[in-house]
Design an enzyme around this catalytic site. Structure first.
Site, mmCIF file in Angstrom:
data_model
loop_
_atom_site.group_PDB
_atom_site.id
_atom_site.type_symbol
_atom_site.label_atom_id
_atom_site.label_comp_id
_atom_site.label_asym_id
_atom_site.label_seq_id
_atom_site.Cartn_x
_atom_site.Cartn_y
_atom_site.Cartn_z
ATOM 1 N N CYS A 73 -24.664 1.564 -15.068
ATOM 2 C CA CYS A 73 -23.796 2.727 -14.908
ATOM 3 C C CYS A 73 -24.552 4.020 -15.213
ATOM 4 C CB CYS A 73 -22.589 2.601 -15.821
ATOM 5 S SG CYS A 73 -21.477 4.029 -15.762
ATOM 6 N N CYS A 80 -15.849 0.103 -21.481
ATOM 7 C CA CYS A 80 -17.225 -0.085 -21.007
ATOM 8 C C CYS A 80 -17.839 -1.385 -21.518
ATOM 9 C CB CYS A 80 -18.073 1.118 -21.427
ATOM 10 S SG CYS A 80 -17.493 2.689 -20.738
ATOM 11 N N CYS A 87 -12.482 0.464 -15.814
ATOM 12 C CA CYS A 87 -13.006 1.834 -15.727
ATOM 13 C C CYS A 87 -11.843 2.809 -15.580
ATOM 14 C CB CYS A 87 -13.965 1.945 -14.545
ATOM 15 S SG CYS A 87 -14.977 3.430 -14.536
ATOM 16 N N TYR A 112 -6.649 6.434 4.269
ATOM 17 C CA TYR A 112 -6.689 5.441 3.193
ATOM 18 C C TYR A 112 -5.870 4.207 3.558
ATOM 19 C CZ TYR A 112 -5.423 2.716 -0.770
ATOM 20 O OH TYR A 112 -5.189 1.624 -1.572
ATOM 21 N N ASP A 131 -9.406 4.866 -3.062
ATOM 22 C CA ASP A 131 -8.271 5.369 -3.824
ATOM 23 C C ASP A 131 -8.799 5.994 -5.115
ATOM 24 O OD1 ASP A 131 -8.873 3.251 -5.571
ATOM 25 O OD2 ASP A 131 -6.766 2.700 -5.824
ATOM 26 N N GLU A 170 0.822 -1.208 0.000
ATOM 27 C CA GLU A 170 0.000 0.000 0.000
ATOM 28 C C GLU A 170 0.860 1.264 0.000
ATOM 29 O OE1 GLU A 170 -3.074 0.384 -0.594
ATOM 30 O OE2 GLU A 170 -3.450 -1.761 -0.719
ATOM 31 N N CYS A 180 -17.262 -4.014 -18.947
ATOM 32 C CA CYS A 180 -17.575 -3.681 -17.559
ATOM 33 C C CYS A 180 -18.761 -4.504 -17.056
ATOM 34 C CB CYS A 180 -17.900 -2.192 -17.450
ATOM 35 S SG CYS A 180 -18.297 -1.683 -15.759
#
Length: 311
Positions: A228, A219, A212, A139, A157, A56, A222
């Site tokens: 969406c 798309c 995305c 975060y 994020d 991270e 997706c």
């Protein structure tokens, strides 16, 4: 039953009244993740909490392809927080290599020292204790609690924020900085069950990274395209504040990187004359070096030489 926020704010549009129920999004995205997730070392069953924390820190503003080799070398050298804490902070800066934003190396070293001192060498599983570690913000604390311990926390994020902006609020991009409205939406979308919430956090992050994407969203691939809000609205172009571009060439960041590269390669202190050869423009070079000293990344010595920090 979880409900979505519907009150508009000046910074973030409200969710569409036709937004799908969160459970419909959860199932579709998590099922997609189960099939398409990348095999990354910090996601494997044998990756412990320290490995997750290291990943991270390294992944902030740095792509996976650049992180992987440094990550492997780091954990081979410092498999536990106490191993890193036992070394001078300058060694963390040296091992950070060219990942960029090297203050992260100092922060990770500071976190490792605190873990060794306060928690017996084990990364804490409590969100509040994680947040109290030096260099750990909201975060990172949420990501470690979620990915390492399977807890229920919203993990926001850039990738996740972009998925939520498009799928739920119907805009192309999220605001430049995370807003209270985004945090409220993330909490509203969070599954109730801890294992599902942890899977949702990882899955939405991966969806933003692979499908995305910022510039060329796929798309057609997706799993939630039919749900969406941005697609349903005709994929309207971004009409908010200009997106911040990242520049590097000719900036102080580039000069800092060149100076640090010389110090990382050196086996001892480096003379000022050597550093002077790194960059032709003396004022910018001096400013960059002063900034490295102020940030604790470089230590000036009495004889005018410089080295990576020992304390």
């Amino acid at each position: 039953m979880t409900t979505l926020p519907t009150t508009p704010t000046p910074s973030t549009p409200a969710a569409s009244p036709a937004s799908p129920p969160p459970a419909a999004l959860h199932a579709a995205v998590i099922d997609w993740f189960d099939t398409h997730a990348r095999d990354l070392p910090w996601r494997r069953p044998d990756a412990g909490p320290w490995a997750v924390m290291v990943s991270e820190f390294m992944l902030q503003q740095t792509p996976v392809s650049r992180v992987l080799p440094v990550y492997g070398q780091w954990l081979a050298r410092w498999p536990r927080p106490a191993d890193l804490a036992a070394e001078p902070p300058g060694e963390a800066v040296r091992a950070w290599g060219r990942l960029g934003y090297p203050r992260r190396a100092l922060r990770l070293h500071g976190a490792a020292a605190a873990i060794a001192e306060r928690h017996g060498g084990d990364v804490p599983d409590d969100h509040t204790k994680l947040l109290a570690l030096p260099g750990v913000g909201e975060y990172t604390a949420s990501a470690v609690a979620s990915f390492a311990y399977g807890q229920r926390h919203p993990v926001l994020d850039t990738n996740v924020r972009r998925v939520f902006a498009r799928a739920v609020t119907g805009v192309q991009y999220p605001p430049n900085a995370t807003t209270a409205a985004e945090r409220k939406l993330a909490r509203a979308l969070l599954p109730e069950e801890e294992p599902t919430a942890a899977a949702w956090a990882a899955a939405t992050m991966e969806l933003g990274a692979l499908v995305c994407t910022a510039r060329s969203p796929a798309c057609g691939r997706c799993p939630i395209a039919a749900r969406c809000a941005w697609l349903a609205a005709g994929s309207p172009a971004h009409d908010g504040p200009a997106r911040r571009g990242q520049t590097y060439a000719g900036t102080d960041r580039q000069v800092r990187g060149k100076l640090l590269a010389v110090l990382r390669e050196a086996v001892g202190p480096v003379e000022q004359a050597v550093l002077d050869g790194v960059w032709d423009e003396p004022i910018q070079r001096a400013r960059a070096l002063d900034g490295l000293v102020a940030d604790g990344l470089v230590e000036p010595l009495a004889d005018g030489a410089y080295r990576l920090p020992l304390t």
